[in-house]
Design a protein around this motif. Structure first.
Motif, PDB file in Angstrom:
ATOM      1  N   ALA A  84      -3.371  -3.218   2.470  1.00  0.00           N
ATOM      2  CA  ALA A  84      -4.134  -4.439   2.194  1.00  0.00           C
ATOM      3  C   ALA A  84      -3.163  -5.560   1.834  1.00  0.00           C
ATOM      4  O   ALA A  84      -2.331  -5.407   0.947  1.00  0.00           O
ATOM      5  CB  ALA A  84      -5.116  -4.197   1.057  1.00  0.00           C
ATOM      6  N   LYS A  85      -3.293  -6.692   2.526  1.00  0.00           N
ATOM      7  CA  LYS A  85      -2.389  -7.823   2.293  1.00  0.00           C
ATOM      8  C   LYS A  85      -3.073  -8.878   1.432  1.00  0.00           C
ATOM      9  O   LYS A  85      -4.288  -9.006   1.425  1.00  0.00           O
ATOM     10  CB  LYS A  85      -1.983  -8.458   3.623  1.00  0.00           C
ATOM     11  CG  LYS A  85      -1.139  -7.553   4.484  1.00  0.00           C
ATOM     12  CD  LYS A  85      -0.723  -8.260   5.749  1.00  0.00           C
ATOM     13  CE  LYS A  85       0.117  -7.350   6.608  1.00  0.00           C
ATOM     14  NZ  LYS A  85       0.574  -8.019   7.811  1.00  0.00           N
ATOM     15  N   ASP A  86      -2.265  -9.665   0.740  1.00  0.00           N
ATOM     16  CA  ASP A  86      -2.739 -10.809  -0.053  1.00  0.00           C
ATOM     17  C   ASP A  86      -3.781 -10.424  -1.094  1.00  0.00           C
ATOM     18  O   ASP A  86      -4.646 -11.221  -1.445  1.00  0.00           O
ATOM     19  CB  ASP A  86      -3.300 -11.908   0.856  1.00  0.00           C
ATOM     20  CG  ASP A  86      -2.282 -12.390   1.874  1.00  0.00           C
ATOM     21  OD1 ASP A  86      -1.098 -12.502   1.487  1.00  0.00           O
ATOM     22  OD2 ASP A  86      -2.660 -12.636   3.028  1.00  0.00           O
ATOM     23  N   ALA A 115      -6.451  -9.459  -5.872  1.00  0.00           N
ATOM     24  CA  ALA A 115      -5.798  -8.444  -6.704  1.00  0.00           C
ATOM     25  C   ALA A 115      -4.280  -8.555  -6.544  1.00  0.00           C
ATOM     26  O   ALA A 115      -3.792  -8.971  -5.488  1.00  0.00           O
ATOM     27  CB  ALA A 115      -6.270  -7.050  -6.302  1.00  0.00           C
ATOM     28  N   PRO A 116      -3.515  -8.200  -7.556  1.00  0.00           N
ATOM     29  CA  PRO A 116      -2.056  -8.232  -7.404  1.00  0.00           C
ATOM     30  C   PRO A 116      -1.604  -7.162  -6.414  1.00  0.00           C
ATOM     31  O   PRO A 116      -2.273  -6.143  -6.232  1.00  0.00           O
ATOM     32  CB  PRO A 116      -1.539  -7.927  -8.819  1.00  0.00           C
ATOM     33  CG  PRO A 116      -2.660  -7.240  -9.502  1.00  0.00           C
ATOM     34  CD  PRO A 116      -3.931  -7.759  -8.888  1.00  0.00           C
ATOM     35  N   LEU A 118      -4.537  -1.973 -10.745  1.00  0.00           N
ATOM     36  CA  LEU A 118      -4.376  -3.375 -10.343  1.00  0.00           C
ATOM     37  C   LEU A 118      -5.332  -4.296 -11.081  1.00  0.00           C
ATOM     38  O   LEU A 118      -5.068  -5.480 -11.234  1.00  0.00           O
ATOM     39  CB  LEU A 118      -4.601  -3.519  -8.831  1.00  0.00           C
ATOM     40  CG  LEU A 118      -3.657  -2.724  -7.930  1.00  0.00           C
ATOM     41  CD1 LEU A 118      -4.055  -2.906  -6.474  1.00  0.00           C
ATOM     42  CD2 LEU A 118      -2.216  -3.138  -8.155  1.00  0.00           C
ATOM     43  N   GLY A 119      -6.463  -3.756 -11.518  1.00  0.00           N
ATOM     44  CA  GLY A 119      -7.436  -4.574 -12.235  1.00  0.00           C
ATOM     45  C   GLY A 119      -8.611  -3.730 -12.689  1.00  0.00           C
ATOM     46  O   GLY A 119      -8.863  -2.652 -12.160  1.00  0.00           O
ATOM     47  N   ALA A 120      -9.333  -4.215 -13.695  1.00  0.00           N
ATOM     48  CA  ALA A 120     -10.475  -3.483 -14.238  1.00  0.00           C
ATOM     49  C   ALA A 120     -11.511  -4.457 -14.756  1.00  0.00           C
ATOM     50  O   ALA A 120     -11.191  -5.579 -15.156  1.00  0.00           O
ATOM     51  CB  ALA A 120     -10.013  -2.565 -15.368  1.00  0.00           C
ATOM     52  N   MET A 145       2.024  -5.699  -0.230  1.00  0.00           N
ATOM     53  CA  MET A 145       0.825  -4.987   0.211  1.00  0.00           C
ATOM     54  C   MET A 145       0.413  -3.988  -0.856  1.00  0.00           C
ATOM     55  O   MET A 145       1.191  -3.655  -1.738  1.00  0.00           O
ATOM     56  CB  MET A 145       1.079  -4.217   1.505  1.00  0.00           C
ATOM     57  CG  MET A 145       1.329  -5.051   2.698  1.00  0.00           C
ATOM     58  SD  MET A 145       1.482  -3.948   4.111  1.00  0.00           S
ATOM     59  CE  MET A 145       2.177  -5.074   5.275  1.00  0.00           C
ATOM     60  N   SER A 146      -0.826  -3.510  -0.712  1.00  0.00           N
ATOM     61  CA  SER A 146      -1.341  -2.445  -1.562  1.00  0.00           C
ATOM     62  C   SER A 146      -2.158  -1.491  -0.711  1.00  0.00           C
ATOM     63  O   SER A 146      -2.739  -1.888   0.294  1.00  0.00           O
ATOM     64  CB  SER A 146      -2.257  -3.012  -2.664  1.00  0.00           C
ATOM     65  OG  SER A 146      -1.534  -3.801  -3.558  1.00  0.00           O
TER      66      SER A 146
END
Length: 163
Positions: free
Chosen positions: A102-104, A67-68, A148-150, A76-77
Motif C-alpha cells: 500500500a502506497k501513500d 496512515a504512516p 500504524l494507528g488505532a 509502502m506498507s
C-alpha cells in the motif's frame, strides 16, 4: 395519602475530592426516607438493572487513508486492520486480509466483520470497538506487526444500541 410518584426521584449528586473544588463526576441515587410504619404501606422500588440484550454488530472496512508508512525506505506498507469487541465472556477479534504494498498510507479492503454481542447496560464500558491498523512484514518474522494507528468507536456503538 397517595405516594408522590410511581418511582422514587433520582437524585444527581456531584462527586468531589477534598483536595479540589472541581467536580469529578456525578452519582445518581434513589433515596426514600420515611417512618417505618409508612414504609410497610408501599413496596420497595424496583431497582433491578435492565437485562442484557443480544445484538449483532456489522462492520465493513473499506479504506485506510493517511496512515504512516511501515517501510520508510520503500514508502509502502503491507496493511491490515483488526477489530476487537470486548465482552463479558471474552473479547471477539477479527482481522482483514493484508493489502500488500500500500502506497501513500492508503489501502482498500471491502472486508466485512460480524460480531454477535450481548450488551449489558450496567457495563457500558464494554460497548466499544477497538480498531487497529497494522503493517505486516512477512520477511522479518521478529517484527511481524507494527502498529500504524488505532482508534475506538464507543459513542457510535452506543448511539446505535439506543435506537
Amino acid at each position: 395519602q397517595e405516594r408522590f410518584s410511581q418511582c422514587a426521584p433520582i437524585e444527581v449528586v456531584p462527586l468531589k475530592l477534598k483536595t479540589t473544588k472541581a467536580v469529578q463526576g456525578e452519582l445518581e441515587v434513589i433515596c426514600e426516607i420515611m417512618p417505618a410504619a409508612m414504609g410497610e404501606m408501599w413496596p420497595i422500588s424496583n431497582v433491578e438493572s435492565i437485562p442484557a440484550r443480544k445484538y449483532e454488530v456489522r462492520m465493513v472496512v473499506w479504506d485506510v487513508v493517511g496512515a504512516p508508512n511501515g517501510d520508510p525506505v520503500e514508502e509502502m506498507s503491507d496493511m491490515f486492520v483488526t477489530a476487537t469487541v470486548p465482552g463479558v465472556a471474552g473479547d471477539q477479534h477479527q482481522d482483514t486480509d493484508v493489502h500488500w504494498r500500500a502506497k501513500d498510507g492508503s489501502a482498500s479492503f471491502n472486508w466485512r466483520m460480524v460480531f454477535p454481542i450481548e450488551f449489558d447496560p450496567s457495563k457500558p464500558e464494554l460497548a466499544r470497538i477497538d480498531i487497529n491498523v497494522w503493517d505486516f512484514d512477512p520477511l522479518e518474522p521478529w517484527k511481524a506487526r507494527e502498529l500504524l494507528g488505532a482508534t475506538t468507536l464507543r459513542q457510535e456503538l452506543l448511539d446505535e444500541i439506543d435506537r
